[in-house]
Each structure stands twice: as structure tokens, then as C-alpha cells.
Design a protein around this motif. Sequence first.
Motif, mmCIF file in Angstrom:
data_model
loop_
_atom_site.group_PDB
_atom_site.id
_atom_site.type_symbol
_atom_site.label_atom_id
_atom_site.label_comp_id
_atom_site.label_asym_id
_atom_site.label_seq_id
_atom_site.Cartn_x
_atom_site.Cartn_y
_atom_site.Cartn_z
ATOM 1 N N GLU A 150 0.869 -1.190 0.000
ATOM 2 C CA GLU A 150 0.000 0.000 0.000
ATOM 3 C C GLU A 150 0.896 1.227 0.000
ATOM 4 N N ASP A 151 0.683 2.126 -0.971
ATOM 5 C CA ASP A 151 1.571 3.296 -1.075
ATOM 6 C C ASP A 151 1.060 4.509 -0.305
ATOM 7 N N GLU A 152 -0.182 4.479 0.137
ATOM 8 C CA GLU A 152 -0.672 5.624 0.918
ATOM 9 C C GLU A 152 -0.282 5.411 2.374
ATOM 10 N N ASP A 159 -2.973 -3.299 -2.474
ATOM 11 C CA ASP A 159 -3.639 -2.137 -3.059
ATOM 12 C C ASP A 159 -3.570 -2.275 -4.581
ATOM 13 N N MET A 171 -3.895 0.561 -7.006
ATOM 14 C CA MET A 171 -3.135 1.670 -7.592
ATOM 15 C C MET A 171 -1.826 1.835 -6.842
ATOM 16 N N LYS A 193 -11.826 0.952 0.086
ATOM 17 C CA LYS A 193 -11.311 1.976 1.002
ATOM 18 C C LYS A 193 -12.320 3.128 1.108
HETATM 19 CA CA CA Z 1 -2.649 3.402 -3.870
#
Ligand code: CA
Length: 230
Positions: A7-9, A51, A53, A101
Motif C-alpha cells: 500500500e503506497d498511501e 492495493d 493503484m 477503502k
Molecule cells: Ca494506492
Amino acid sequence: MKILLVEDETPIADFARKGLEEQGFTVDVSSDGEDGFHLATTQEYDAIILDIMLPGRDGISILKGLREKGVAVPVLLLTARGSLDDRLQGLNLGADDYMTKPFYVEELVARVHAIHRRHTGERLTIRTVGDLRINLLTREVWRGDSPIELTSREFNLLEYLTRVPGRVYTRTQILEHVWGYYFDPKTNVIDVHIQKLRVRLAREGEDREAVIQTVRGAGYRVAAAEAAAP
Ligand code: CA
């Protein structure tokens, strides 16, 4: 249970990791698709939270790549609200579940447990090994009729060692699965926890290795059912 969270967030990743760790999971976090795919194919995980994206490589492509390589680990996809195409594509490619989400971390934990149980065929939440009973959801343990109080780490250690009774788990496997270490910490952390666990599980007058046996030069194992009976 060892989880890979891709997950990049950062706020979502931190929140999910914290919630999972509070429930006793060991969590590796990756914020990049290429790095996440590399971890997923080189390390052993009980489940992957993915995730869609992502920078580097998107979640759908990671999932496709894993299934093509024959990696059957259960995967839960994190999707943006309303992206029905992503969800359908993900499920068609062999995702085990998805969550939209934002989500409640309790629900995430419950779903990760569920996909893991489905995957291992462990339909019961109570695991029985000899006279030990382990509730995998409430994390309660009994020996015979006596409840056993364990710390979170001790529970994780016992849960790991009882996955396959009689199987020897090496120190490296234990470090990776229970502590999330990929290096030798050069301490006796495992031995200390094994000793504590033995004390907690012990019955009066019983051999100290009655439940958890040391296999010299190899690791530890929980006695198979017959041997563990009182
Ligand atoms: Ca993302």
C-alpha cells in the motif's frame, strides 16, 4: 500469521499495519509494486493485502504475476470506491476477497482470518493438538480444562509451532514468522520465549519438553497428538 501489506498511501498503510499488529499479526509493508512483488515471490506469507493503484507495478498485475508463478497465497485486494472493473478483474484473476477503502481495521482483520482459514482448509477456529485447544480468533488457549494466559508473542509462537504437529520449525522460520526478522538478531530471543511458553504450559511433575520439544541442531516441534496426551 505473517502478512505482506502492499500500500503506497502511508496513512492507510500505517493504520492497517498497527491494527493488524495489535491483533498479533507480523506485518511487512511495501509501498511500491515492484518491491511488493519481489517480497511476495521471495518470502513466505500467510496472506497478502494488495492495493491496486501502486507506483512501479499495479496490484492487478502483481496478482496476475503471482498466480502465473503458481504462488497460491491468499490475496485481499484494496480497491477504491466504485471501481467495479478492478474488483471483478481481481476476483477473476484469483483474488480471495476485496475491501473498498476506507475500511474498518477490525473488518480487515476478520477478512484476513477468513481467507487464511479458507485457504488452509482450517474451517474451525479451534485448533486441537493433543490436550491443547487454541482459539485462533479470540486467541485463548486451554490445556485440558485449564485456561492458559499467554502474551501476544507467546501466542503467536504457539500458533506457529502447532500448525503441523510433529513438524520441526527451524530458528530461521520462527524468526521470520513470529518476529518478522530476516536476519539473525544474535540473541537468545527464541530460547527465552520457548522457555516462558513451556513454563506457562507445564503441568506439575511433567517433563519440560512434554509439549514443545527441542530438536538439537534443527529447531523446535510440538509433539504430535499421541505424544502430547497426558
Ligand atoms: Ca494506492
